[in-house]
Scaffold this motif. Structure first.
Motif, PDB file in Angstrom:
ATOM      1  N   GLU A 151      45.279  10.190 -18.896  1.00 10.35           N
ATOM      2  CA  GLU A 151      46.462   9.346 -18.795  1.00 10.35           C
ATOM      3  C   GLU A 151      46.101   7.865 -18.720  1.00 10.35           C
ATOM      4  N   TYR A 152      44.864   7.591 -18.286  1.00 14.67           N
ATOM      5  CA  TYR A 152      44.477   6.185 -18.090  1.00 14.67           C
ATOM      6  C   TYR A 152      42.966   6.037 -18.169  1.00 14.67           C
ATOM      7  N   MET A 153      42.536   4.791 -18.283  1.00 14.31           N
ATOM      8  CA  MET A 153      41.112   4.461 -18.328  1.00 14.31           C
ATOM      9  C   MET A 153      40.949   3.026 -17.866  1.00 14.31           C
ATOM     10  N   ALA A 154      39.904   2.772 -17.078  1.00 16.06           N
ATOM     11  CA  ALA A 154      39.627   1.410 -16.619  1.00 16.06           C
ATOM     12  C   ALA A 154      38.375   0.894 -17.314  1.00 16.06           C
ATOM     13  N   PHE A 155      38.510  -0.204 -18.039  1.00 14.28           N
ATOM     14  CA  PHE A 155      37.368  -0.819 -18.691  1.00 14.28           C
ATOM     15  C   PHE A 155      36.677  -1.741 -17.699  1.00 14.28           C
ATOM     16  N   CYS A 156      35.478  -1.356 -17.290  1.00 18.95           N
ATOM     17  CA  CYS A 156      34.748  -2.090 -16.257  1.00 18.95           C
ATOM     18  C   CYS A 156      33.441  -2.639 -16.815  1.00 18.95           C
ATOM     19  N   ASP A 157      33.548  -3.596 -17.715  1.00 22.28           N
ATOM     20  CA  ASP A 157      32.348  -4.218 -18.241  1.00 22.28           C
ATOM     21  C   ASP A 157      31.680  -5.071 -17.167  1.00 22.28           C
ATOM     22  N   HIS A 158      30.399  -5.322 -17.363  1.00 31.51           N
ATOM     23  CA  HIS A 158      29.610  -6.016 -16.350  1.00 31.51           C
ATOM     24  C   HIS A 158      30.069  -7.456 -16.134  1.00 31.51           C
ATOM     25  N   SER A 159      29.794  -7.947 -14.932  1.00 32.90           N
ATOM     26  CA  SER A 159      30.085  -9.346 -14.619  1.00 32.90           C
ATOM     27  C   SER A 159      28.946 -10.241 -15.112  1.00 32.90           C
ATOM     28  N   ARG A 166      25.482  -9.263  -5.313  1.00 33.90           N
ATOM     29  CA  ARG A 166      24.278 -10.082  -5.275  1.00 33.90           C
ATOM     30  C   ARG A 166      23.405  -9.717  -4.074  1.00 33.90           C
ATOM     31  N   ALA A 167      22.189 -10.205  -4.080  1.00 35.49           N
ATOM     32  CA  ALA A 167      21.219  -9.845  -3.037  1.00 35.49           C
ATOM     33  C   ALA A 167      21.709 -10.215  -1.643  1.00 35.49           C
ATOM     34  N   ASP A 168      22.529 -11.251  -1.541  1.00 41.43           N
ATOM     35  CA  ASP A 168      23.029 -11.676  -0.228  1.00 41.43           C
ATOM     36  C   ASP A 168      24.363 -11.026   0.127  1.00 41.43           C
ATOM     37  N   GLY A 169      24.848 -10.114  -0.723  1.00 40.96           N
ATOM     38  CA  GLY A 169      26.094  -9.409  -0.422  1.00 40.96           C
ATOM     39  C   GLY A 169      27.323 -10.043  -1.030  1.00 40.96           C
ATOM     40  N   ARG A 170      27.180 -11.246  -1.603  1.00 43.40           N
ATOM     41  CA  ARG A 170      28.334 -11.869  -2.256  1.00 43.40           C
ATOM     42  C   ARG A 170      28.609 -11.202  -3.595  1.00 43.40           C
ATOM     43  N   LEU A 171      29.846 -11.297  -4.059  1.00 43.64           N
ATOM     44  CA  LEU A 171      30.237 -10.713  -5.342  1.00 43.64           C
ATOM     45  C   LEU A 171      30.111 -11.749  -6.446  1.00 43.64           C
ATOM     46  N   ASP A 172      29.945 -11.248  -7.655  1.00 42.67           N
ATOM     47  CA  ASP A 172      29.652 -12.098  -8.801  1.00 42.67           C
ATOM     48  C   ASP A 172      30.861 -12.912  -9.273  1.00 42.67           C
ATOM     49  N   TYR A 173      32.061 -12.475  -8.899  1.00 43.82           N
ATOM     50  CA  TYR A 173      33.280 -13.205  -9.261  1.00 43.82           C
ATOM     51  C   TYR A 173      33.978 -13.666  -7.981  1.00 43.82           C
ATOM     52  N   PRO A 174      34.649 -14.799  -8.023  1.00 42.22           N
ATOM     53  CA  PRO A 174      35.441 -15.237  -6.864  1.00 42.22           C
ATOM     54  C   PRO A 174      36.718 -14.400  -6.748  1.00 42.22           C
ATOM     55  N   ASN A 175      37.380 -14.483  -5.612  1.00 37.57           N
ATOM     56  CA  ASN A 175      38.583 -13.690  -5.350  1.00 37.57           C
ATOM     57  C   ASN A 175      39.666 -13.902  -6.393  1.00 37.57           C
ATOM     58  N   GLU A 176      39.819 -15.142  -6.867  1.00 39.38           N
ATOM     59  CA  GLU A 176      40.910 -15.417  -7.807  1.00 39.38           C
ATOM     60  C   GLU A 176      40.708 -14.701  -9.143  1.00 39.38           C
ATOM     61  N   VAL A 177      39.480 -14.349  -9.462  1.00 38.66           N
ATOM     62  CA  VAL A 177      39.220 -13.561 -10.669  1.00 38.66           C
ATOM     63  C   VAL A 177      39.451 -12.084 -10.382  1.00 38.66           C
ATOM     64  N   LEU A 178      38.919 -11.605  -9.265  1.00 43.01           N
ATOM     65  CA  LEU A 178      39.025 -10.186  -8.923  1.00 43.01           C
ATOM     66  C   LEU A 178      40.463  -9.752  -8.695  1.00 43.01           C
ATOM     67  N   GLU A 179      41.283 -10.630  -8.174  1.00 42.24           N
ATOM     68  CA  GLU A 179      42.660 -10.223  -7.865  1.00 42.24           C
ATOM     69  C   GLU A 179      43.472  -9.965  -9.135  1.00 42.24           C
ATOM     70  N   GLY A 180      42.954 -10.372 -10.280  1.00 43.74           N
ATOM     71  CA  GLY A 180      43.646 -10.099 -11.535  1.00 43.74           C
ATOM     72  C   GLY A 180      43.281  -8.747 -12.131  1.00 43.74           C
ATOM     73  N   CYS A 181      42.374  -8.011 -11.456  1.00 36.15           N
ATOM     74  CA  CYS A 181      41.916  -6.709 -11.965  1.00 36.15           C
ATOM     75  C   CYS A 181      42.677  -5.564 -11.316  1.00 36.15           C
ATOM     76  N   ASP A 182      42.862  -4.497 -12.076  1.00 29.89           N
ATOM     77  CA  ASP A 182      43.472  -3.286 -11.522  1.00 29.89           C
ATOM     78  C   ASP A 182      42.456  -2.456 -10.748  1.00 29.89           C
ATOM     79  N   VAL A 183      41.218  -2.459 -11.238  1.00 29.87           N
ATOM     80  CA  VAL A 183      40.152  -1.656 -10.620  1.00 29.87           C
ATOM     81  C   VAL A 183      38.877  -2.489 -10.549  1.00 29.87           C
ATOM     82  N   VAL A 184      38.297  -2.567  -9.340  1.00 31.65           N
ATOM     83  CA  VAL A 184      37.042  -3.287  -9.161  1.00 31.65           C
ATOM     84  C   VAL A 184      35.983  -2.318  -8.653  1.00 31.65           C
TER      85      VAL A 184
END
Length: 572
Positions: free
Chosen positions: A367-375, A417-435
């Motif tokens: 019924e659905y699919m999430a395209f999760c290409d790399h950051s 990332r090695a320090d635990g931070r994510l590769d995208y800022p929140n304003e980018v991630l909030e536009g995704c359906d699946v992270v």
């Protein structure tokens, strides 16, 4: 059932005696006894209890005493002595295809060869071809046998073994007279790696069935061919065994050969507590010796007062107790899966377009699919900068308008990332359906650092799933050091799902940790991490791992319908 174990030990003793130059009549006697024991249709232990060992063809007083010794003590002292008296490497050389005791003995006497390594060196230096009845072809075959032996010592990944087994089953199903074809052993239980491929069947013409098996196009070498059993080599190193058994005993035989050993021991103990002796051929009432035969596994389990237990959970981890009390889980099935939440396309390191991936997914009934290409931090995988991800989001919106009855979800596999931070800022991630958040670098961090790194990612309100949580690749790369108990506890607290990565080289989380996640109330997502349309078919491997982890439909995120999924993810 000790029949096959005892037959193997007797055959070993015959080989060791021949290596030591023992009387040929004694060697033949052990091999004849081995064949008789292996072909028996009654439990050797039951025969021993009734004092009937010497009634077995080829089993005299001396060999009967050794069989009785093994059944009572678990070893044969004279066999142990033979091994002590034989150079260890020479006994191991017998495992090389095509090398019998006579040849091994000659190689030892003429060339001083006592180990496989020494044999390989002699063959590469062309010393073997100078021996009587040997030549360049023999030398080549020995080297090929050694290479196969080296590879055969490694367990076969599920993703390699299952397609081979399914092709062989498909061909055997077309053979007239073969019925009840079934996988057995660790492959039927869905283990991530297997030793070899075991197949069981019934047939009104066993010899014809065996002949059809050994003549299959894929067979490269026939290791053994008997009236009801054969062993062959396919794909250079994979051993496949076929046993033809009596129809009336198929239920008990398939149960026994499926295993696991621990499960079988528990089942035997249960049978004894109910007044029965369980063998691979029948259930015997101890009081009067009456044998009960079962053509179906379900009937055997039912007679023992329990539900039929799915093969994947037969590991003596509580399944027998659950079956006795009617508390077995209704394990998730491939047909329960409604979509895939971790898929790559040619936007990053995938091979196919989004349109091609969607078309294939629709063919699976999803019924659905999430395209999760790399950051973008994973440059080696052509990771997407934020601008490219936004561009992709717009394209997905347009595709959703064109595709009926299917939803394409905007996703990303964001690097932790090695320090635990994510590769995208929140304003980018909030536009995704699946992270999906994953580790692809700095694998050698200490356990505390890696654990905190992953937990830090889960603290983000935008992270839905932790991808391939231990980073392992079966046979290629060990898992990184991580305290999974702490990670799962954090997942339960933050509502983050764990991935069972269905790629057969990963199967990560494994079965034990998937079950622990379930116990803690953590949801799991069975994703293929597909980088091509073919990769989408790996879902069945992930489902097998989930079943081994006792997971039910309600434990699996992508077994939810779209509306329920989006609501759970907070996107509804």
């Amino acid at each position: 059932m000790k029949n096959e174990e005892v037959a193997r030990l007797l055959r070993e003793m015959g080989d060791l005696l021949e290596l030591q130059g023992e009387n040929g009549f004694k060697v033949v006697a052990y091999r004849r006894a081995a064949r008789s024991v292996e072909s028996m249709k009654t439990d050797l232990e039951e025969v021993s209890r009734q004092g009937g060992l010497e009634s077995i063809p080829g089993v005299g007083k001396a060999i009967a005493a050794k069989i009785d010794e093994y059944l009572k003590t678990g070893k044969i002292e004279s066999r142990e002595r033979l091994f002590r008296e034989t150079p260890p490497g020479m006994a191991e050389m017998l495992s090389i295809s095509g090398l019998g005791p006579k040849t091994v003995s000659m190689l030892h006497q003429k060339l001083g060869v006592s180990t496989i390594a020494e044999l390989e060196a002699a063959a590469r230096e062309h010393r073997v071809r100078r021996l009587p009845r040997m030549g360049p072809t023999s030398e080549k075959n020995i080297l090929r046998g050694i290479e196969r032996w080296k590879k055969r010592s490694e367990r076969i990944p599920l993703g390699v073994a299952l397609p081979i087994a399914e092709e062989i089953l498909g061909r055997l199903q077309k053979v007239t007279g073969i019925e009840n074809l079934s996988l057995a052993g660790s492959l039927r239980r869905g283990m991530e790696t297997v030793g070899d491929i075991d197949i069981l069947a019934t047939s009104s013409s066993p010899e014809a069935a065996i002949r059809a098996f050994v003549e299959l196009p894929r067979v490269e070498e026939v290791l053994m061919k008997g009236a009801t059993k054969a062993s062959v080599i396919v794909d250079e190193t994979v051993q496949v065994d076929l046993r033809i058994v009596d129809h009336r005993s198929f239920g008990t035989v398939i149960q026994y050969f499926t295993g696991s050993k621990e499960h079988n021991v528990k089942l035997r103990s249960l049978a004894l507590s109910k007044g029965y002796s369980l063998s691979e051929y029948s259930l015997t009432r101890v009081a009067d010796g009456e044998e009960l035969f079962f053509g179906r596994e379900e009937d055997l389990y039912r007679h023992l007062g329990m539900e039929w237990i799915p093969p994947e959970i037969r590991e003596d981890r509580g399944e027998v107790e659950a079956a006795l009390s009617g508390r077995l889980p209704r394990l998730v099935e491939v047909s329960d899966i409604r979509g895939d939440l971790h898929v790559h396309t040619d936007w990053s390191d995938g091979l196919h377009t989004m349109e091609e991936m969607v078309s294939t997914a629709q063919g699976f009934g999803y019924e659905y699919m999430a395209f999760c290409d790399h950051s973008h931090g994973l440059a080696i995988a052509n990771g997407l900068a934020a601008e490219r991800l936004f561009e992709k989001m717009e394209l997905i919106a347009g595709l959703n308008d064109q595709v009926e009855g299917f939803s394409i979800l905007v996703g990303t596999e964001v690097e932790i990332r090695a320090d635990g931070r994510l590769d995208y800022p929140n304003e980018v991630l909030e536009g995704c359906d699946v992270v999906v958040a994953s580790v692809h670098s700095s694998y050698h961090q200490r356990e505390r650092e890696m654990t905190n790194r992953i937990i830090s990612a889960m603290e983000s309100e935008h992270v839905d799933i932790i991808g391939h949580p231990t980073g392992r690749k079966i046979g290629e790369r060990e898992a990184y050091e991580v305290d999974l108990e702490r990670v799962l506890e954090a997942a339960a607290r933050t509502g983050t799902a764990m991935e069972i990565n269905a790629h057969p080289s990963r199967l990560d989380l494994n079965d034990r940790w998937s079950r622990r996640a379930k116990e803690l109330g953590v949801k799991l997502a069975i994703n293929t991490d597909a980088h091509s349309t073919c990769g989408l078919s790996a879902m069945e491997y992930g489902v097998k791992t989930a079943r081994r982890g006792w997971l039910e439909k309600g434990d699996v995120l992508n077994a939810f319908g779209l509306r329920e999924l989006l609501s759970h993810l907070g996107r509804g």
